[in-house]
Design a protein around this motif. Structure first.
Motif, mmCIF file in Angstrom:
data_model
loop_
_atom_site.group_PDB
_atom_site.id
_atom_site.type_symbol
_atom_site.label_atom_id
_atom_site.label_comp_id
_atom_site.label_asym_id
_atom_site.label_seq_id
_atom_site.Cartn_x
_atom_site.Cartn_y
_atom_site.Cartn_z
ATOM 1 N N GLY A 181 -1.927 3.394 -10.586
ATOM 2 C CA GLY A 181 -0.620 2.071 -10.870
ATOM 3 C C GLY A 181 0.361 2.109 -9.961
ATOM 4 N N LEU A 187 -2.085 -3.909 -12.548
ATOM 5 C CA LEU A 187 -3.457 -3.290 -12.670
ATOM 6 C C LEU A 187 -3.601 -2.981 -14.113
ATOM 7 C CD1 LEU A 187 -3.973 -0.935 -9.736
ATOM 8 C CD2 LEU A 187 -5.094 -3.494 -9.956
ATOM 9 N N ASP A 192 11.752 9.399 -9.091
ATOM 10 C CA ASP A 192 13.359 9.139 -9.599
ATOM 11 C C ASP A 192 13.392 10.347 -10.673
ATOM 12 O OD1 ASP A 192 15.420 7.531 -11.002
ATOM 13 O OD2 ASP A 192 13.902 6.019 -11.195
ATOM 14 N N TYR A 237 8.908 7.580 -11.814
ATOM 15 C CA TYR A 237 9.083 8.895 -12.557
ATOM 16 C C TYR A 237 8.740 9.766 -11.937
ATOM 17 C CZ TYR A 237 12.160 5.250 -14.790
ATOM 18 O OH TYR A 237 12.926 4.431 -15.584
ATOM 19 N N GLU A 244 7.202 -5.207 -14.157
ATOM 20 C CA GLU A 244 8.679 -5.230 -15.175
ATOM 21 C C GLU A 244 9.932 -4.765 -14.817
ATOM 22 O OE1 GLU A 244 6.778 -2.722 -14.229
ATOM 23 O OE2 GLU A 244 6.614 -1.034 -14.431
ATOM 24 N N HIS A 267 5.026 -7.948 -7.459
ATOM 25 C CA HIS A 267 3.818 -7.929 -8.096
ATOM 26 C C HIS A 267 3.547 -7.438 -9.357
ATOM 27 C CE1 HIS A 267 3.589 -3.564 -8.546
ATOM 28 N NE2 HIS A 267 4.295 -3.335 -7.590
ATOM 29 N N LEU A 273 -1.635 -0.049 -17.361
ATOM 30 C CA LEU A 273 -1.536 2.017 -16.621
ATOM 31 C C LEU A 273 -0.901 2.298 -16.338
ATOM 32 C CD1 LEU A 273 -3.830 3.672 -15.885
ATOM 33 C CD2 LEU A 273 -4.181 2.397 -13.913
ATOM 34 N N GLY A 292 7.393 -3.383 -9.181
ATOM 35 C CA GLY A 292 6.524 -4.682 -10.245
ATOM 36 C C GLY A 292 7.522 -5.144 -11.099
ATOM 37 N N PRO A 328 9.208 0.931 -5.426
ATOM 38 C CA PRO A 328 10.618 1.786 -6.290
ATOM 39 C C PRO A 328 10.142 2.806 -6.046
ATOM 40 C CG PRO A 328 9.186 0.133 -7.318
ATOM 41 C CD PRO A 328 8.315 0.325 -5.995
ATOM 42 N N ILE A 329 11.166 3.629 -6.130
ATOM 43 C CA ILE A 329 11.077 5.709 -6.563
ATOM 44 C C ILE A 329 10.354 5.635 -8.198
ATOM 45 C CG2 ILE A 329 12.587 5.426 -4.730
ATOM 46 C CD1 ILE A 329 14.731 6.051 -7.211
HETATM 47 N N1 MSP Z 1 11.557 4.502 -11.265
HETATM 48 C C1 MSP Z 1 11.858 3.673 -11.852
HETATM 49 C C2 MSP Z 1 12.293 2.616 -10.609
HETATM 50 C C3 MSP Z 1 13.472 2.794 -9.655
HETATM 51 S S1 MSP Z 1 13.310 1.866 -8.548
HETATM 52 C C4 MSP Z 1 14.717 2.195 -8.574
HETATM 53 C C5 MSP Z 1 10.227 2.899 -12.436
HETATM 54 N N2 MSP Z 1 9.359 4.108 -11.622
HETATM 55 S S2 MSP Z 1 7.573 3.875 -12.608
HETATM 56 O O1 MSP Z 1 7.195 5.454 -11.810
HETATM 57 O O2 MSP Z 1 7.230 3.914 -13.958
HETATM 58 O O3 MSP Z 1 7.236 2.768 -11.689
HETATM 59 C C6 MSP Z 1 7.357 2.127 -10.006
HETATM 60 C C7 MSP Z 1 6.570 1.659 -10.047
HETATM 61 O O4 MSP Z 1 4.784 1.672 -10.640
HETATM 62 C C8 MSP Z 1 7.271 0.715 -10.456
HETATM 63 O O5 MSP Z 1 7.212 -1.143 -10.118
HETATM 64 C C9 MSP Z 1 5.574 0.006 -11.651
HETATM 65 O O6 MSP Z 1 5.641 -1.242 -11.628
HETATM 66 C C10 MSP Z 1 4.468 0.528 -11.084
HETATM 67 N N3 MSP Z 1 3.174 0.510 -11.439
HETATM 68 C C11 MSP Z 1 3.328 1.586 -12.911
HETATM 69 N N4 MSP Z 1 1.971 1.036 -13.527
HETATM 70 C C12 MSP Z 1 1.711 0.382 -12.822
HETATM 71 C C13 MSP Z 1 0.219 -0.447 -13.238
HETATM 72 N N5 MSP Z 1 -0.267 -0.301 -13.866
HETATM 73 N N6 MSP Z 1 -0.028 -1.681 -11.961
HETATM 74 C C14 MSP Z 1 0.731 -2.049 -10.820
HETATM 75 N N7 MSP Z 1 1.748 -1.098 -10.644
HETATM 76 C C15 MSP Z 1 2.733 -0.296 -12.023
HETATM 77 O O7 MSP Z 1 9.802 2.033 -13.128
#
Ligand code: MSP
Length: 509
Positions: A20, A288, A49, A12, A258, A285, A295, A256, A9-10
């Motif tokens: 995570g 964590l 993102d 934020y 969510e 997936h 997290l 992830g 995922p890209i």
């Molecule tokens: N920007 C969106 C994704 C857009 S993709 C077209 C986003 N960003 S995020 O930064 O919130 O999360 C990115 C990834 O990090 C997600 O797959 C998310 O599940 C993963 N993780 C963020 N916290 C996490 C954990 N605690 N454990 C495992 N992965 C986690 O959603």
């Protein structure tokens, strides 16, 4: 030779990366490295993102313009991935001109195909998720993920006719049983679809930080609508059709849990609306967790978890890059949630790395120095270790194919265990120099060569170092996978060096 296009995922850019985000990235990196090792033409994409309300709010809170803010935070992701030895071929930023171009092209195509219309949007919004809720999906009027108050919104927006794709999506799922894995997550996505799809508002007039809607300049696209398209931007959508045809049938999105609805419902429908095949695979997936809580950056900012203590860079300073990578890949099966703890990292480090792998390499190299004149002997073709090595290779192939780095590493560690047991049984360190020592040590060196190759997607630097210590100067992966997995490839009479301990034990009090 196959083709493999893998994406994370890209992330934020409202804040710095944490462990995570490293979890998604390290898993994708190991998969990309495995596919390169087996000879697949591989493309690995990650990025940031950078649009949306959440990022704009973070910039304002820190007294920066959104553009300045994303410049800094995006760099922090690149820095973290360099530190973690991430081998991405491209890093996409959604503020780049190439992305704006692809998004505008893609969404204009959907508009021209008749799937976008204007209406009034009224509803509840969570800025942390950048997602909408209905009174039914909210919990006590709050976001079910972040437990934050939802914002009431009313705007004239452009809508995407997601509802038109219910049947086509169900048909696609039926015809492509491996589209979403694991099975539990596939069922989750299917139940979203079966529950009925509502059209989605895809533009905003309340913010300007985003990609402009080409047919209506007063609007910018809703952040998810631009973000998903990054996977196509990076392969030249709207700019290089040949490149799109080259990579798109081989796309694998690792995400992830969510963000299932966006990737497994919206995204395939958007592709269908643009008359493009949906992505080939989405692998989901878990999270964590710390003390049972996700997290996430948002919760950390709210004081729930001290995130700065577990930044990936701080972790690697403490344990080393490859041990952190190993822990993230080994501790949890990719589809499940896993508990993260520093005690857990220390335990894996001391047992799997220091005791099992580190000790194996050290004891074999020591005996080569003391009893074989420093030159590694050849393996015997009928070695008792050979079946264990062949099984580890087959199990690795199957595990990586199933997107299961944990089980691939378990298979490799079984070979390490078998080799240590073989050494215990024969105790070459007690033998007089001669044929018997050379036979046992030659077998062990060959097993170490195979272990280093199989573990290299998880721990690239340590495995390169192991190859150097056993005297191999070719890089791992320079021969074909078939050749290098054949038992007996270790070339004898190479200079073997014991060197410093690979994993000095961590003393816990
Ligand atoms: N920007 C969106 C994704 C857009 S993709 C077209 C986003 N960003 S995020 O930064 O919130 O999360 C990115 C990834 O990090 C997600 O797959 C998310 O599940 C993963 N993780 C963020 N916290 C996490 C954990 N605690 N454990 C495992 N992965 C986690 O959603």
């Amino acid at each position: 030779m196959g083709r493999f296009y893998i994406t994370t995922p890209i992330y934020y850019t409202n804040d710095a990366p944490h462990v995570g985000s490293a979890y998604s990235t390290v898993n994708a990196d190991a998969l990309a490295r495995w596919h390169r090792l087996i000879g697949d033409e591989t493309k690995f994409l990650t990025g940031t993102d950078e649009h949306g309300q959440k990022v704009a709010d973070a910039a304002a809170k820190n007294d920066h313009s959104p553009a300045e803010w994303v410049e800094q935070t995006s760099e922090r992701f690149r820095e973290a991935w360099r530190t973690l030895n991430i081998s991405n071929d491209d890093f996409i930023r959604t503020t780049e001109a190439r992305h704006h171009e692809s998004v505008q092209k893609f969404l204009s195509t959907i508009y021209e195909n008749g799937y976008i219309y204007k209406d009034i949007y009224q509803g509840l919004y969570c800025v942390s998720c950048e997602d909408y809720y209905t009174p039914e999906t909210a919990v006590d009027g709050k976001c079910p993920i972040h437990a934050r108050a939802l914002i009431e919104m009313e705007e004239e927006n452009w809508f995407f006719k997601l509802s038109a794709f219910e049947d086509r999506l169900l048909e696609y799922y039926e015809q492509h049983p491996g589209f979403v894995t694991p099975e539990t997550k596939r069922n989750e996505a299917l139940s979203f679809i079966k529950g009925g799809l509502r059209d989605i508002s895809i533009t905003r007039t309340s913010i300007t930080w985003g990609v402009r809607v080409p047919w209506d300049e007063a609007h910018v696209f809703y952040v998810w609508y631009d973000a998903l398209i990054n996977y196509l931007t990076a392969i030249g959508y709207g700019r290089d059709d040949e490149e799109v045809r080259k990579w798109w049938p081989y796309s694998n999105h690792l995400i992830g849990k969510e963000i299932i609805r966006f990737h497994c419902v919206w995204w395939p429908a958007m592709c269908m609306a643009a008359r493009l095949e949906p992505p080939a695979h989405v692998h989901v997936h878990g999270w964590l967790l710390i003390g049972g809580q996700k997290l996430s950056k948002t919760m950390a900012a709210e004081g729930g978890v001290k995130l700065t203590d577990i930044s990936p860079i701080v972790l690697t300073n403490e344990f080393g890059v490859d041990p952190v990578r190993y822990y993230l890949l080994r501790e949890t099966s990719l589809g499940n949630d896993g508990e993260f703890s520093l005690e857990g990292v220390t335990l894996r480090y001391n047992t799997d790395l220091a005791n099992n792998l580190g000790n194996l390499v050290a004891r074999v190299c020591t005996v080569v120095e003391s009893k074989c004149g420093g030159e590694g002997p050849a393996a015997s073709l009928d070695s008792a270790l050979r079946p264990a090595a062949e099984k580890a290779i087959l199990d690795n192939v199957a595990a990586w194919e199933r997107f299961n780095p944990q089980s691939a590493l378990e298979a490799t560690w079984s070979l390490i265990g078998a080799t240590n047991a073989y050494l215990e049984q024969h105790a070459p360190w007690k033998m007089e120099p001669g044929e018997e020592v050379r036979r046992v040590i030659g077998d062990a060196l060959e097993a170490i060569r195979i272990v280093a190759m199989l573990a290299s997607p998880a721990m690239p630097s340590v495995c390169d170092e192991i190859w150097r210590r056993i005297g191999l100067d070719e890089t791992i992966g320079s021969a074909t996978f078939e050749e290098s997995t054949r038992w007996g490839q270790y070339q004898p009479a190479r200079r073997v060096q014991k060197g410093e301990p690979l994993f000095p034990r961590i003393h816990t009090s």
